[in-house]
Scaffold this motif. Structure first.
Motif, PDB file in Angstrom:
ATOM      1  N   PRO A 185      67.321  66.731  61.063  1.00 34.20           N
ATOM      2  CA  PRO A 185      68.133  65.514  60.920  1.00 34.20           C
ATOM      3  C   PRO A 185      67.351  64.442  60.155  1.00 34.20           C
ATOM      4  CG  PRO A 185      68.129  66.298  63.196  1.00 34.20           C
ATOM      5  CD  PRO A 185      67.101  67.092  62.468  1.00 34.20           C
ATOM      6  N   PHE A 186      68.009  63.829  59.190  1.00 35.18           N
ATOM      7  CA  PHE A 186      67.363  62.833  58.343  1.00 35.18           C
ATOM      8  C   PHE A 186      67.668  61.403  58.795  1.00 35.18           C
ATOM      9  CE2 PHE A 186      67.072  61.044  53.763  1.00 35.18           C
ATOM     10  CZ  PHE A 186      65.748  60.694  53.951  1.00 35.18           C
ATOM     11  N   LEU A 187      68.803  61.211  59.479  1.00 35.30           N
ATOM     12  CA  LEU A 187      69.224  59.858  59.812  1.00 35.30           C
ATOM     13  C   LEU A 187      68.213  59.081  60.667  1.00 35.30           C
ATOM     14  CD1 LEU A 187      72.811  58.856  59.815  1.00 35.30           C
ATOM     15  CD2 LEU A 187      71.264  57.565  61.250  1.00 35.30           C
ATOM     16  N   PRO A 188      67.514  59.717  61.618  1.00 29.01           N
ATOM     17  CA  PRO A 188      66.502  58.954  62.366  1.00 29.01           C
ATOM     18  C   PRO A 188      65.424  58.338  61.475  1.00 29.01           C
ATOM     19  CG  PRO A 188      67.006  61.007  63.497  1.00 29.01           C
ATOM     20  CD  PRO A 188      67.699  61.074  62.172  1.00 29.01           C
ATOM     21  N   TYR A 189      65.096  59.011  60.370  1.00 32.03           N
ATOM     22  CA  TYR A 189      64.093  58.473  59.442  1.00 32.03           C
ATOM     23  C   TYR A 189      64.659  57.296  58.645  1.00 32.03           C
ATOM     24  CZ  TYR A 189      61.649  62.772  60.613  1.00 32.03           C
ATOM     25  OH  TYR A 189      61.009  63.787  61.305  1.00 32.03           O
ATOM     26  N   ILE A 190      65.934  57.372  58.303  1.00 31.18           N
ATOM     27  CA  ILE A 190      66.596  56.257  57.614  1.00 31.18           C
ATOM     28  C   ILE A 190      66.618  55.040  58.531  1.00 31.18           C
ATOM     29  CG2 ILE A 190      68.770  55.459  56.587  1.00 31.18           C
ATOM     30  CD1 ILE A 190      69.399  58.417  55.944  1.00 31.18           C
ATOM     31  N   ALA A 191      66.974  55.278  59.797  1.00 29.54           N
ATOM     32  CA  ALA A 191      67.048  54.185  60.775  1.00 29.54           C
ATOM     33  C   ALA A 191      65.672  53.578  61.022  1.00 29.54           C
ATOM     34  CB  ALA A 191      67.648  54.705  62.079  1.00 29.54           C
ATOM     35  N   GLY A 192      64.669  54.415  61.182  1.00 33.31           N
ATOM     36  CA  GLY A 192      63.329  53.908  61.463  1.00 33.31           C
ATOM     37  C   GLY A 192      62.711  53.146  60.302  1.00 33.31           C
ATOM     38  N   SER A 193      62.999  53.566  59.086  1.00 28.76           N
ATOM     39  CA  SER A 193      62.352  52.952  57.918  1.00 28.76           C
ATOM     40  C   SER A 193      62.972  51.621  57.515  1.00 28.76           C
ATOM     41  CB  SER A 193      62.382  53.923  56.736  1.00 28.76           C
ATOM     42  OG  SER A 193      63.707  54.300  56.433  1.00 28.76           O
ATOM     43  N   ILE A 194      64.208  51.341  57.913  1.00 34.32           N
ATOM     44  CA  ILE A 194      64.835  50.076  57.495  1.00 34.32           C
ATOM     45  C   ILE A 194      64.148  48.869  58.113  1.00 34.32           C
ATOM     46  CG2 ILE A 194      66.603  49.979  59.303  1.00 34.32           C
ATOM     47  CD1 ILE A 194      68.508  48.824  57.188  1.00 34.32           C
ATOM     48  N   LEU A 195      63.488  49.067  59.250  1.00 32.49           N
ATOM     49  CA  LEU A 195      62.827  47.954  59.941  1.00 32.49           C
ATOM     50  C   LEU A 195      61.787  47.263  59.062  1.00 32.49           C
ATOM     51  CD1 LEU A 195      62.338  49.679  63.387  1.00 32.49           C
ATOM     52  CD2 LEU A 195      63.881  47.777  62.885  1.00 32.49           C
ATOM     53  N   TRP A 196      61.172  48.006  58.150  1.00 31.25           N
ATOM     54  CA  TRP A 196      60.132  47.432  57.299  1.00 31.25           C
ATOM     55  C   TRP A 196      60.694  46.464  56.274  1.00 31.25           C
ATOM     56  CZ3 TRP A 196      55.162  48.228  58.509  1.00 31.25           C
ATOM     57  CH2 TRP A 196      54.866  49.307  59.338  1.00 31.25           C
TER      58      TRP A 196
END
Length: 200
Positions: free
Chosen positions: A187-198
């Motif tokens: 799954p790729f979406l958790p990485y999209i969600a985690g990276s937006i915080l920066w």
């Protein structure tokens, strides 16, 4: 106190949406487990923390919009991890809230151009590499990033960080072959969600 209220609200909304999915999709594949609980708590904590600092601006639309984004990313991360699905219906409120923020914030012409170019790149080029749900997640995140003054560079950096995080984690799990591709899709979406915080 504001944090605790937002934290509770986000968990309540996320659980209500997940329950609705189980009622509407008999083949949902969702289950209660430690991973889902962890994602729910981390998503609610980060979302409530970020939204709480915005609540002092006395602009309900602002913190309501970011609360919507946090719930969207949390629920989609859970469904993607457990079922490899991102439900289209979840994208509507998040996209609408992001569009409202984009239109209501002072944004530059470069931001608008960046949105259009980024959308074209996602649909014409990057959709070949990952699913439509991931494309929509990037586009929804881009609305929020542009509303905060981001431009095409910001959107591409968000995407690059998501791929970097994916690569590092999967390399540590020995899930990358000699050609640099994933041996087993994840799954790729958790990485999209985690990276937006920066970038918010």
């Amino acid at each position: 106190m504001c944090f605790l209220k937002l934290f509770g609200l986000q968990i309540t909304l996320a659980l209500a949406i997940l329950k609705l999915i189980t009622l509407l999709d008999r083949k949902h594949g969702l289950k209660v487990d430690g991973t889902a609980g962890g994602v729910l708590l981390v998503g609610a904590g980060l979302g409530a923390g970020y939204t709480a600092q915005l609540s002092g601006t006395q602009r309900p639309a602002l913190w309501l919009g970011y609360l919507t984004l946090a719930v969207y990313l949390t629920v989609c991360a859970i469904t993607d991890i457990q079922t490899c699905k991102v439900y289209d219906i979840l994208q509507i409120p998040a996209a609408a809230a992001g569009a409202i923020l984009c239109l209501s914030q002072v944004s530059t012409l470069a931001g608008g151009r960046g949105l259009v170019i980024f959308a074209l790149l996602q649909y014409l080029l990057f959709m070949k590499f990952y699913g439509e749900g991931d494309v929509m997640a990037f586009l929804i995140c881009s609305l929020y990033l542009v509303s905060r003054g981001g431009n095409l560079r910001t959107l591409l950096m968000h995407m690059a960080l998501a791929f970097t995080l994916l690569g590092v984690v999967q390399m540590l799990k020995h899930n990358i072959n000699g050609k640099g591709n994933l041996k087993v899709p994840v799954p790729f979406l958790p990485y999209i969600a985690g990276s937006i915080l920066w970038f918010l």
